[in-house]
Design a protein around this motif. Structure first.
Motif, short mmCIF file in Angstrom:
data_model
loop_
_atom_site.label_atom_id
_atom_site.label_comp_id
_atom_site.label_asym_id
_atom_site.label_seq_id
_atom_site.Cartn_x
_atom_site.Cartn_y
_atom_site.Cartn_z
N ARG A 61 54.18 52.77 23.01
CA ARG A 61 53.32 52.67 21.82
C ARG A 61 52.19 51.69 22.06
O ARG A 61 51.03 51.93 21.67
CB ARG A 61 54.18 52.25 20.63
N ILE A 62 52.49 50.59 22.72
CA ILE A 62 51.47 49.56 22.98
C ILE A 62 50.39 50.11 23.91
O ILE A 62 49.20 49.87 23.71
CB ILE A 62 52.13 48.31 23.57
N TYR A 63 50.80 50.84 24.93
CA TYR A 63 49.82 51.43 25.85
C TYR A 63 48.94 52.45 25.11
O TYR A 63 47.71 52.46 25.28
CB TYR A 63 50.53 52.12 27.02
N ARG A 64 49.56 53.27 24.30
CA ARG A 64 48.82 54.27 23.53
C ARG A 64 47.83 53.60 22.58
O ARG A 64 46.67 54.02 22.46
CB ARG A 64 49.81 55.14 22.76
N SER A 65 48.26 52.52 21.93
CA SER A 65 47.39 51.78 21.04
C SER A 65 46.24 51.13 21.79
O SER A 65 45.10 51.11 21.31
CB SER A 65 48.19 50.71 20.29
N ALA A 66 46.52 50.61 22.98
CA ALA A 66 45.47 49.98 23.79
C ALA A 66 44.37 50.98 24.13
O ALA A 66 43.18 50.66 24.07
CB ALA A 66 46.08 49.39 25.06
N LYS A 67 44.78 52.18 24.49
CA LYS A 67 43.79 53.23 24.78
C LYS A 67 42.95 53.53 23.55
O LYS A 67 41.72 53.71 23.64
CB LYS A 67 44.49 54.50 25.25
N ASN A 68 43.59 53.60 22.38
CA ASN A 68 42.86 53.87 21.15
C ASN A 68 41.86 52.76 20.83
O ASN A 68 40.72 53.02 20.41
CB ASN A 68 43.82 54.03 19.98
N LYS A 69 42.27 51.52 21.04
CA LYS A 69 41.41 50.38 20.73
C LYS A 69 40.15 50.39 21.59
O LYS A 69 39.08 49.97 21.14
CB LYS A 69 42.18 49.07 20.93
N ILE A 70 40.28 50.86 22.81
CA ILE A 70 39.12 50.93 23.69
C ILE A 70 38.08 51.91 23.13
O ILE A 70 36.87 51.70 23.27
CB ILE A 70 39.54 51.36 25.11
N ASN A 71 38.56 52.95 22.45
CA ASN A 71 37.67 54.01 21.95
C ASN A 71 37.22 53.81 20.51
O ASN A 71 36.32 54.52 20.04
CB ASN A 71 38.36 55.37 22.08
N TYR A 72 37.84 52.86 19.79
CA TYR A 72 37.40 52.63 18.41
C TYR A 72 35.97 52.10 18.39
O TYR A 72 35.54 51.36 19.27
CB TYR A 72 38.32 51.62 17.73
N ARG A 73 35.26 52.46 17.33
CA ARG A 73 33.88 51.98 17.14
C ARG A 73 33.93 50.80 16.18
O ARG A 73 33.78 50.95 14.97
CB ARG A 73 33.00 53.10 16.60
N CYS A 74 34.15 49.63 16.74
CA CYS A 74 34.34 48.42 15.93
C CYS A 74 33.09 47.53 15.98
O CYS A 74 32.40 47.48 16.99
CB CYS A 74 35.53 47.61 16.46
N LYS A 75 32.85 46.84 14.88
CA LYS A 75 31.75 45.88 14.85
C LYS A 75 32.04 44.72 15.79
O LYS A 75 31.15 44.22 16.46
CB LYS A 75 31.54 45.37 13.42
N SER A 76 33.28 44.29 15.81
CA SER A 76 33.69 43.21 16.70
C SER A 76 34.10 43.79 18.05
O SER A 76 34.77 44.82 18.12
CB SER A 76 34.86 42.44 16.09
N ARG A 77 33.72 43.10 19.12
CA ARG A 77 34.09 43.53 20.47
C ARG A 77 35.51 43.10 20.84
O ARG A 77 36.03 43.51 21.87
CB ARG A 77 33.10 42.96 21.48
N ILE A 97 38.49 43.81 19.61
CA ILE A 97 39.52 44.85 19.68
C ILE A 97 39.39 45.67 20.96
O ILE A 97 40.38 45.97 21.64
CB ILE A 97 39.45 45.77 18.44
N LYS A 98 38.16 46.01 21.34
CA LYS A 98 37.95 46.76 22.59
C LYS A 98 38.38 45.93 23.79
O LYS A 98 39.03 46.44 24.72
CB LYS A 98 36.47 47.15 22.71
N LYS A 99 38.07 44.64 23.78
CA LYS A 99 38.46 43.75 24.88
C LYS A 99 39.98 43.62 24.96
O LYS A 99 40.56 43.63 26.04
CB LYS A 99 37.81 42.38 24.70
N GLU A 100 40.61 43.51 23.78
CA GLU A 100 42.06 43.41 23.75
C GLU A 100 42.70 44.67 24.32
O GLU A 100 43.64 44.62 25.11
CB GLU A 100 42.56 43.17 22.32
N GLY A 101 42.18 45.84 23.90
CA GLY A 101 42.70 47.11 24.40
C GLY A 101 42.57 47.22 25.91
O GLY A 101 43.52 47.63 26.60
N SER A 102 41.42 46.84 26.44
CA SER A 102 41.19 46.90 27.88
C SER A 102 42.13 45.97 28.63
O SER A 102 42.69 46.33 29.68
CB SER A 102 39.73 46.55 28.20
N PHE A 103 42.31 44.77 28.09
CA PHE A 103 43.16 43.78 28.74
C PHE A 103 44.61 44.24 28.78
O PHE A 103 45.28 44.17 29.82
CB PHE A 103 43.05 42.44 28.02
N ILE A 104 45.12 44.72 27.63
CA ILE A 104 46.52 45.15 27.58
C ILE A 104 46.75 46.38 28.45
O ILE A 104 47.75 46.47 29.16
CB ILE A 104 46.93 45.42 26.12
N LYS A 105 45.82 47.33 28.42
CA LYS A 105 45.96 48.52 29.27
C LYS A 105 46.02 48.13 30.74
O LYS A 105 46.89 48.60 31.50
CB LYS A 105 44.79 49.48 29.02
#
Length: 302
Positions: free
Chosen positions: A160-176, A178-186
């Protein structure tokens, strides 16, 4: 202690905080020729139990004694609290298991005449490691005086964590963030588990505290007969407003905890509890009520 503090003047509170700080001692252990450190406080009276309290990523061992009053409440009841410095991992890997084994051996030898009860708990990744390690020692039946485990908002299901990390990389967020967190965890999971969940399914299953994709819950089945407390503040609105409005419930750790709680109930564990809070602070030590947790620990150790 909580009620006492509301009645004390600021000068006395400062004195108590300094005194508590002076109680914290330091020690070292060794695993595979690598030295690790830990902090601890111990009562002057008879030792009745040992709490291994695991920090989250980036937390020093000393800082935990400032973030929760649990160690001091337990001190009055004859409990030692030990906080080991962990390396950065989302699960109890082989090194971390060896480190915790060494910590417990040190405590056992120090208090060998008392045969103290053992409880393990932690926050975030520390909570995940607490659950993993509990499952490890229960599966091997290696510690007879192990009494319970608790975890504050831990990530448990690595798929689940890996799947969520991939999603976070693709989310269009105002803050960077979440994308950085997703990339790091993946990147962390790909490196430590040698691939994706599809490529290294057995390793994801081996190191997950709970696996929703398998009928027996993976390692969670070993928690069937032990007191378990899971803590979370599942505030999806807060994380959406603060970090990214595209975040989903599956992106927060409460998703794992809710499923694990239901699973433990389904296999007959009537000593498992899932405690949720509101307004305590998302993903923080504040989620845990130290007085209530100390009472629970004393109860399960009697």
């Amino acid at each position: 202690m909580k009620h006492l503090k509301t009645l004390l003047p600021l000068s006395l509170l400062t004195f108590l905080n300094v005194t508590f700080g002076q109680m914290v001692k330091s020690g070292n252990g060794k695993v595979n020729d690598e030295t690790f450190s830990y902090s601890y406080i111990e009562p002057t009276q008879e030792i009745k139990g040992v709490l291994i309290l695991l920090p989250g990523w980036g937390e020093s061992t000393q800082s935990i004694y400032e973030k929760t009053k649990l160690p001091y409440l337990l001190l009055e009841k004859g409990f030692v609290t030990v906080v080991p410095q962990l390396h950065q991992t989302l699960f109890a890997d082989d090194y971390t298991i060896s480190e915790l084994n060494a910590v417990i051996k040190i405590q056992t030898e120090r208090y060998k005449s008392n045969h103290p009860n053992l409880i393990i708990g932690g926050l975030s990744a520390g909570g995940a490691i607490a659950i993993d390690y509990a499952e490890h020692i229960l599966s091997a039946d290696s510690i007879q005086n192990f009494k319970g485990v608790f975890a504050i908002d831990p990530p448990l299901d690595l798929v689940r964590i890996y799947r969520s990390a991939k999603n976070k990389i693709n989310y269009r967020c105002k803050s960077r963030l979440i994308k950085k967190e997703g990339s790091f965890i993946k990147k962390n999971l790909l490196g430590s588990l040698n691939g994706t969940p599809q490529e290294s399914h057995d390793k994801y299953l081996k190191y997950s505290g709970y696996s929703a994709d398998v009928p027996d819950g993976g390692n969670a089945k070993f928690l069937k007969n032990i007191p378990v407390r899971l803590y979370s503040e599942p505030d999806l609105d807060f994380v959406r407003k603060t970090y990214c409005d595209e975040l989903q419930y599956e992106d927060i750790n409460a998703f794992d905890l809710e499923k694990l709680d239901k699973f433990l109930g389904s296999i007959g564990n009537n000593k498992a509890e899932y405690i949720t809070t509101k307004g305590k602070g998302f993903h923080s030590w504040n989620i845990l009520d130290p007085t209530d947790c100390a009472d629970w620990m004393l109860k399960i150790c009697n």
